[in-house]
Design a protein around this motif. Sequence first.
Motif, PDB file in Angstrom:
ATOM      1  N   ALA A 334       0.736  -1.250   0.004  1.00 49.88           N
ATOM      2  CA  ALA A 334      -0.141   0.081   0.085  1.00 49.88           C
ATOM      3  C   ALA A 334       0.955   1.324   0.149  1.00 49.88           C
ATOM      4  O   ALA A 334       0.631   2.218  -0.634  1.00 49.88           O
ATOM      5  N   ALA A 335       1.848   1.146   0.895  1.00 48.12           N
ATOM      6  CA  ALA A 335       2.669   2.460   0.868  1.00 48.12           C
ATOM      7  C   ALA A 335       3.455   2.649  -0.558  1.00 48.12           C
ATOM      8  O   ALA A 335       3.524   3.795  -0.986  1.00 48.12           O
ATOM      9  N   LEU A 336       3.844   1.594  -1.199  1.00 47.07           N
ATOM     10  CA  LEU A 336       4.479   1.544  -2.605  1.00 47.07           C
ATOM     11  C   LEU A 336       3.495   2.219  -3.544  1.00 47.07           C
ATOM     12  O   LEU A 336       3.753   2.563  -4.547  1.00 47.07           O
ATOM     13  N   ASP A 337       2.363   1.634  -3.295  1.00 43.30           N
ATOM     14  CA  ASP A 337       1.001   1.849  -4.213  1.00 43.30           C
ATOM     15  C   ASP A 337       0.917   3.361  -4.097  1.00 43.30           C
ATOM     16  O   ASP A 337       0.641   4.264  -5.244  1.00 43.30           O
ATOM     17  N   MET A 338       0.935   4.070  -2.850  1.00 45.94           N
ATOM     18  CA  MET A 338       0.476   5.464  -2.839  1.00 45.94           C
ATOM     19  C   MET A 338       1.686   6.298  -3.582  1.00 45.94           C
ATOM     20  O   MET A 338       1.500   7.138  -4.229  1.00 45.94           O
ATOM     21  N   LEU A 339       2.820   5.715  -3.307  1.00 46.12           N
ATOM     22  CA  LEU A 339       4.260   6.375  -3.994  1.00 46.12           C
ATOM     23  C   LEU A 339       3.817   6.471  -5.768  1.00 46.12           C
ATOM     24  O   LEU A 339       4.152   7.493  -6.357  1.00 46.12           O
ATOM     25  N   GLY A 340       3.454   5.148  -6.185  1.00 49.49           N
ATOM     26  CA  GLY A 340       3.291   5.055  -7.417  1.00 49.49           C
ATOM     27  C   GLY A 340       2.328   6.098  -7.996  1.00 49.49           C
ATOM     28  O   GLY A 340       2.244   6.605  -9.149  1.00 49.49           O
ATOM     29  N   ARG A 341       1.224   5.994  -7.309  1.00 50.56           N
ATOM     30  CA  ARG A 341      -0.083   6.662  -7.743  1.00 50.56           C
ATOM     31  C   ARG A 341       0.473   8.444  -7.713  1.00 50.56           C
ATOM     32  O   ARG A 341       0.067   9.062  -8.819  1.00 50.56           O
ATOM     33  N   VAL A 342       1.150   8.944  -6.573  1.00 56.62           N
ATOM     34  CA  VAL A 342       1.719  10.312  -6.968  1.00 56.62           C
ATOM     35  C   VAL A 342       2.382  10.580  -7.738  1.00 56.62           C
ATOM     36  O   VAL A 342       2.508  11.621  -8.606  1.00 56.62           O
ATOM     37  N   PHE A 343       3.640   9.724  -8.129  1.00 48.01           N
ATOM     38  CA  PHE A 343       4.747   9.862  -8.973  1.00 48.01           C
ATOM     39  C   PHE A 343       4.175   9.949 -10.427  1.00 48.01           C
ATOM     40  O   PHE A 343       4.621  10.759 -10.922  1.00 48.01           O
ATOM     41  N   PHE A 344       3.458   8.685 -10.582  1.00 49.37           N
ATOM     42  CA  PHE A 344       3.097   8.524 -12.065  1.00 49.37           C
ATOM     43  C   PHE A 344       1.929   9.492 -12.486  1.00 49.37           C
ATOM     44  O   PHE A 344       1.871   9.821 -13.674  1.00 49.37           O
ATOM     45  N   GLY A 345       1.170   9.797 -11.536  1.00 52.16           N
ATOM     46  CA  GLY A 345       0.092  10.856 -11.665  1.00 52.16           C
ATOM     47  C   GLY A 345       0.673  12.239 -12.148  1.00 52.16           C
ATOM     48  O   GLY A 345       0.281  12.929 -13.093  1.00 52.16           O
ATOM     49  N   TRP A 346       1.687  12.502 -11.343  1.00 55.18           N
ATOM     50  CA  TRP A 346       2.679  13.635 -11.687  1.00 55.18           C
ATOM     51  C   TRP A 346       3.164  13.687 -13.239  1.00 55.18           C
ATOM     52  O   TRP A 346       3.216  14.320 -14.076  1.00 55.18           O
ATOM     53  N   VAL A 347       3.778  12.386 -13.470  1.00 55.43           N
ATOM     54  CA  VAL A 347       4.459  12.316 -14.760  1.00 55.43           C
ATOM     55  C   VAL A 347       3.274  12.177 -15.877  1.00 55.43           C
ATOM     56  O   VAL A 347       3.410  12.985 -17.080  1.00 55.43           O
ATOM     57  N   ALA A 348       2.208  11.660 -15.439  1.00 53.64           N
ATOM     58  CA  ALA A 348       1.213  11.863 -16.530  1.00 53.64           C
ATOM     59  C   ALA A 348       0.354  13.461 -16.706  1.00 53.64           C
ATOM     60  O   ALA A 348       0.026  13.853 -17.909  1.00 53.64           O
ATOM     61  N   ASN A 349       0.493  14.098 -15.495  1.00 59.46           N
ATOM     62  CA  ASN A 349       0.170  15.569 -15.685  1.00 59.46           C
ATOM     63  C   ASN A 349       1.345  16.376 -16.399  1.00 59.46           C
ATOM     64  O   ASN A 349       0.884  17.363 -17.099  1.00 59.46           O
ATOM     65  N   LEU A 350       2.611  15.914 -16.668  1.00 60.61           N
ATOM     66  CA  LEU A 350       3.671  16.698 -17.488  1.00 60.61           C
ATOM     67  C   LEU A 350       3.098  16.315 -19.125  1.00 60.61           C
ATOM     68  O   LEU A 350       3.726  16.959 -19.869  1.00 60.61           O
ATOM     69  N   ARG A 351       2.356  15.403 -19.077  1.00 60.15           N
ATOM     70  CA  ARG A 351       2.209  15.208 -20.892  1.00 60.15           C
ATOM     71  C   ARG A 351       3.170  14.938 -21.479  1.00 60.15           C
ATOM     72  O   ARG A 351       3.550  15.039 -22.629  1.00 60.15           O
ATOM     73  N   LEU A 352       4.256  14.025 -20.882  1.00 62.41           N
ATOM     74  CA  LEU A 352       5.418  13.809 -21.629  1.00 62.41           C
ATOM     75  C   LEU A 352       5.103  12.673 -22.686  1.00 62.41           C
ATOM     76  O   LEU A 352       5.898  12.673 -23.947  1.00 62.41           O
ATOM     77  N   VAL A 353       4.211  11.686 -22.250  1.00 59.97           N
ATOM     78  CA  VAL A 353       3.826  10.870 -23.519  1.00 59.97           C
ATOM     79  C   VAL A 353       2.283  10.776 -23.284  1.00 59.97           C
ATOM     80  O   VAL A 353       1.629  11.365 -22.430  1.00 59.97           O
ATOM     81  N   GLN A 354       1.710  10.186 -24.373  1.00 62.22           N
ATOM     82  CA  GLN A 354       0.163   9.933 -24.203  1.00 62.22           C
ATOM     83  C   GLN A 354      -0.285   9.178 -23.056  1.00 62.22           C
ATOM     84  O   GLN A 354       0.320   8.040 -22.872  1.00 62.22           O
ATOM     85  N   THR A 355      -1.144   9.536 -22.417  1.00 61.62           N
ATOM     86  CA  THR A 355      -1.606   8.791 -21.299  1.00 61.62           C
ATOM     87  C   THR A 355      -1.777   7.348 -21.537  1.00 61.62           C
ATOM     88  O   THR A 355      -1.751   6.593 -20.568  1.00 61.62           O
ATOM     89  N   VAL A 356      -2.674   7.032 -22.529  1.00 60.49           N
ATOM     90  CA  VAL A 356      -2.892   5.559 -22.735  1.00 60.49           C
ATOM     91  C   VAL A 356      -1.909   4.948 -23.068  1.00 60.49           C
ATOM     92  O   VAL A 356      -1.806   3.733 -22.492  1.00 60.49           O
TER      93      VAL A 356
END
Length: 484
Positions: A334-356
């Motif tokens: 769960a702790a790593l799940d939380m880290l993954g959500r925040v980090f990869f949500g931030w990455v998705a927000n940068l729009r570096l690649v298409q979200t799909v």
Amino acid sequence: MEPRVRGRALRRAPPPDGGYGWFIVLSAFLVFGLTFGVIKSFGVFYVEIHHYFATTATATSWITSITVATIHIGAPVGAVLSACFSHRSVVMLGGLLSSVGMVAGAFAQSLIHLYITVGFITGLGYALTWTPTVTMLGWYFDRRRPLVNALASTGECVLTLVLTPLFQLLVDHFSWRGAMLVLGAMQLHLCVCGALLRPLEAPATAPRHQEDHEREVEMEMEELEASASACVRLQVDSNCNTAPVKPQAIGDKKLETDSEAVIGSSPSSSCVANLDLRRYVDYTLVTNVHFVVYSLFGVFAALGFFAPALFLVPYARSRGLDEYEAALLVSLSAALDMLGRVFFGWVANLRLVQTVRQLTASVTLLAATLLLCPLAATFGQLAAFCVLYGLAYGATVSTHITVLAEVVGAESLGSALGFFMLIRSSGGLLGPPIAGFFIDKMSDYGTGFLMAGVALLVSALFLLLLDQISRKGRDQNRKRGGMH
């Protein structure tokens, strides 16, 4: 819910991307935690109930399966009730049902009783809380939507991290029945989450009220006339055995569809009915190829999403770990799940690649991790598995709602969530029992993780198909633009 005058939905204010929206994020954070966080922590109860009723893994897993399936099937109900009444009142009703189901489950005398109480009643309560809250979150945020979706979904991780050892402690002191009573009381906090959902209304001053009202009536009449003309055009096209083209691409802000004609009825009257019905449920989503393909991804992903969390505790116990070490593994994931959500949500927000495409990569990584799980036998190996599993799971969850919003547009997100959850319900219902079937046959909890990994690999293929269809659609739009 949008403010309504004589049954008509008034305009909604543009997303503020902040302000009171952060209270909506807080509400969604707690809703995720008190629904899916509880489901992920239910493995502690699974072990106790499995031993108490001396039944099979398949029979016990139906409790969680019915809960998950009811959440998915009840999601459209939550969307419709929110449109008819308000998001606030629907979520508060859902919180009450969740509590009643869990408290009643504490007095269950058989698995059937648990299927009805914890499975159906609590699952329906979760459905009525989750869908309206996520929809409201999409209304309050646009530019920051990937980030706030990730932040809100971390509630599932935080409460899983806290609840898993807490449930084990409560079970040790009060038995699983006493622990379930405490959980039922905790579920009442969902009513508080509903109270935080303030409607998003466009500001209007008193002197301009009549002018705004007249403009709204004029806009609705224009929309009605356009729908009627679309019906006439569709009838003509139908007689010519042709179909209208409905362009759609990932990233569109609004789903472009024509109203369907009713053969043998007046075009204007049928479109009036269509227009009124689509205020509550946008049934035209089922004609959107992108949405259908994404829903098929959801079905196979649901087959693999929920089984690992349910069977992680019993799998660890079968490898010789004690109950608190097993609970610690769930908290670690769960702790790593939380880290993954925040980090990869931030990455998705940068729009570096298409979200799909980002979602496709995370789903593939999650599938590979689950396929490797049966190789883990010691606490250290299982801890390494939980680290990878948590990161990959968090990366997947942080972006899948964002992709759905890109597929259908923010305005259709409420109906799309309902339909998506409904279609995905078959995967959520069958996933844990199928895994339980293999576990019973092979007498090894590791086979449940293998089944989940294979299902997620299949779901990744549908994401690849969605990306290809969307790319072809964009290429065709560019060619049309070049011709003009």
